[in-house]
Design an enzyme around this catalytic site. Structure first.
Site, mmCIF file in Angstrom:
data_model
loop_
_atom_site.group_PDB
_atom_site.id
_atom_site.type_symbol
_atom_site.label_atom_id
_atom_site.label_comp_id
_atom_site.label_asym_id
_atom_site.label_seq_id
_atom_site.Cartn_x
_atom_site.Cartn_y
_atom_site.Cartn_z
ATOM 1 N N PHE A 59 0.838 -1.202 0.000
ATOM 2 C CA PHE A 59 0.000 0.000 0.000
ATOM 3 C C PHE A 59 0.870 1.248 0.000
ATOM 4 O O PHE A 59 1.732 1.424 0.864
ATOM 5 C CB PHE A 59 -0.909 0.020 1.236
ATOM 6 C CG PHE A 59 -1.790 1.245 1.324
ATOM 7 C CD1 PHE A 59 -2.838 1.431 0.440
ATOM 8 C CD2 PHE A 59 -1.564 2.216 2.288
ATOM 9 C CE1 PHE A 59 -3.656 2.561 0.520
ATOM 10 C CE2 PHE A 59 -2.366 3.345 2.386
ATOM 11 C CZ PHE A 59 -3.423 3.513 1.489
ATOM 12 N N GLY A 60 0.655 2.106 -0.996
ATOM 13 C CA GLY A 60 1.372 3.369 -1.090
ATOM 14 C C GLY A 60 0.444 4.541 -0.864
ATOM 15 O O GLY A 60 -0.687 4.557 -1.362
ATOM 16 N N TYR A 61 0.921 5.521 -0.111
ATOM 17 C CA TYR A 61 0.090 6.684 0.201
ATOM 18 C C TYR A 61 0.772 8.009 -0.124
ATOM 19 O O TYR A 61 0.140 9.055 -0.116
ATOM 20 C CB TYR A 61 -0.296 6.673 1.686
ATOM 21 C CG TYR A 61 0.876 6.511 2.627
ATOM 22 C CD1 TYR A 61 1.598 7.614 3.080
ATOM 23 C CD2 TYR A 61 1.265 5.253 3.074
ATOM 24 C CE1 TYR A 61 2.679 7.464 3.936
ATOM 25 C CE2 TYR A 61 2.334 5.090 3.929
ATOM 26 C CZ TYR A 61 3.043 6.196 4.361
ATOM 27 O OH TYR A 61 4.113 6.045 5.218
ATOM 28 N N GLY A 62 2.086 7.968 -0.399
ATOM 29 C CA GLY A 62 2.829 9.191 -0.698
ATOM 30 C C GLY A 62 3.690 9.001 -1.924
ATOM 31 O O GLY A 62 3.187 8.792 -3.028
ATOM 32 N N SER A 63 5.010 9.035 -1.732
ATOM 33 C CA SER A 63 5.916 8.937 -2.878
ATOM 34 C C SER A 63 5.845 7.584 -3.572
ATOM 35 O O SER A 63 6.204 7.473 -4.750
ATOM 36 C CB SER A 63 7.358 9.224 -2.440
ATOM 37 O OG SER A 63 7.788 8.289 -1.470
ATOM 38 N N GLU A 137 13.081 2.733 2.519
ATOM 39 C CA GLU A 137 12.245 3.192 3.628
ATOM 40 C C GLU A 137 12.931 3.150 4.991
ATOM 41 O O GLU A 137 12.461 3.778 5.933
ATOM 42 C CB GLU A 137 10.962 2.346 3.686
ATOM 43 C CG GLU A 137 10.121 2.377 2.422
ATOM 44 C CD GLU A 137 9.541 3.748 2.132
ATOM 45 O OE1 GLU A 137 9.360 4.539 3.083
ATOM 46 O OE2 GLU A 137 9.253 4.048 0.958
#
Length: 236
Positions: A59-63, A137
């Protein structure tokens, strides 16, 4: 027909705050240490052994939305309930901040909901892809935003997906800042990977192109643009 929203923050603003900065290397806070190859291997092993049976989703929410880096075989819009985007990870003295202008990084924090993207990673070469991900990360320990599995909703049904979420017990958790205080940081911070204004501009631009309107980020992009204009004696 709904009128298309126009962002206040623009490439012009991003260019105004850009500075060429050399990588100063890691600056560790007391009690932290640089992550090692052994740490990366341990994290990847934990991800793979704890993965739900079947497909591996991220799940990605930004970059990760506009620069996923890892290979993927499928992507879907997804909503994480009980989580929200927040510029609550600080201070950043290296990547998009410096000693003179510390940055605030975005993380997934508790509360609300967050619309983003899930990526189905290929099983073939999965370990290699996860090593690329964790090195992006994780730079120091204890991690301020450790990996974890969360539940997300998609049009095709619910999924369990890997993500990186804020540890509120970590000393790098920056809570309680007003939108104006956050915008003041984002309008000035710049590191060797670029500025926080650039990060915000890229994130909001991509979210809007996907039909995701994050009201909090929309307000922040306008405030950051106003702050940059004020700092440089410009009008809108």
């Amino acid at each position: 027909m709904t009128e298309t929203r126009k962002m206040r923050l623009s490439q012009r603003h991003v260019d105004l705050v850009h500075r060429d900065i050399k990588d100063p290397g890691p600056k560790l806070l007391p009690g932290f240490r640089t992550a090692t190859d052994a740490d990366f291997a341990e994290a990847v092993d934990g991800m793979m052994t704890s993965c739900p049976e079947g497909e591996f989703w991220l799940f990605g929410y930004g970059s990760l939305i506009w620069n996923p880096e890892t290979a993927f075989e499928e992507k879907r819009l997804a909503t994480a309930m009980g989580w929200r985007r927040s510029f609550c990870l600080g201070p950043d003295h290296r990547f998009r901040g410096s000693h003179d202008t510390p940055g605030l990084m975005m993380a997934l924090d508790r509360g609300g909901q967050c619309k983003g993207m899930v990526y189905r990673l290929p099983r073939a070469g999965l370990e290699q892809e996860l090593h690329r991900l964790i090195r992006r990360e994780l730079s120091q320990l204890p991690s301020a935003f450790p990996w974890r599995w969360i539940s997300v909703k998609t049009e095709q049904g619910p999924l369990r997906a890997l993500t990186f979420a804020m540890d509120r017990n970590n000393v790098r958790y920056a809570a309680g800042l007003s939108d104006e205080e956050t915008a003041a940081v984002l309008a000035n911070a710049c590191g060797f990977r670029g500025s926080m204004a650039e990060y915000l501009f890229s994130t909001v631009t991509m979210l809007e192109s996907l039909g995701i309107h994050d009201r909090k980020l929309w307000r922040l992009q306008a405030l950051v643009a106003e702050q940059i204009e004020a700092d440089h004696g410009l009008s809108a």
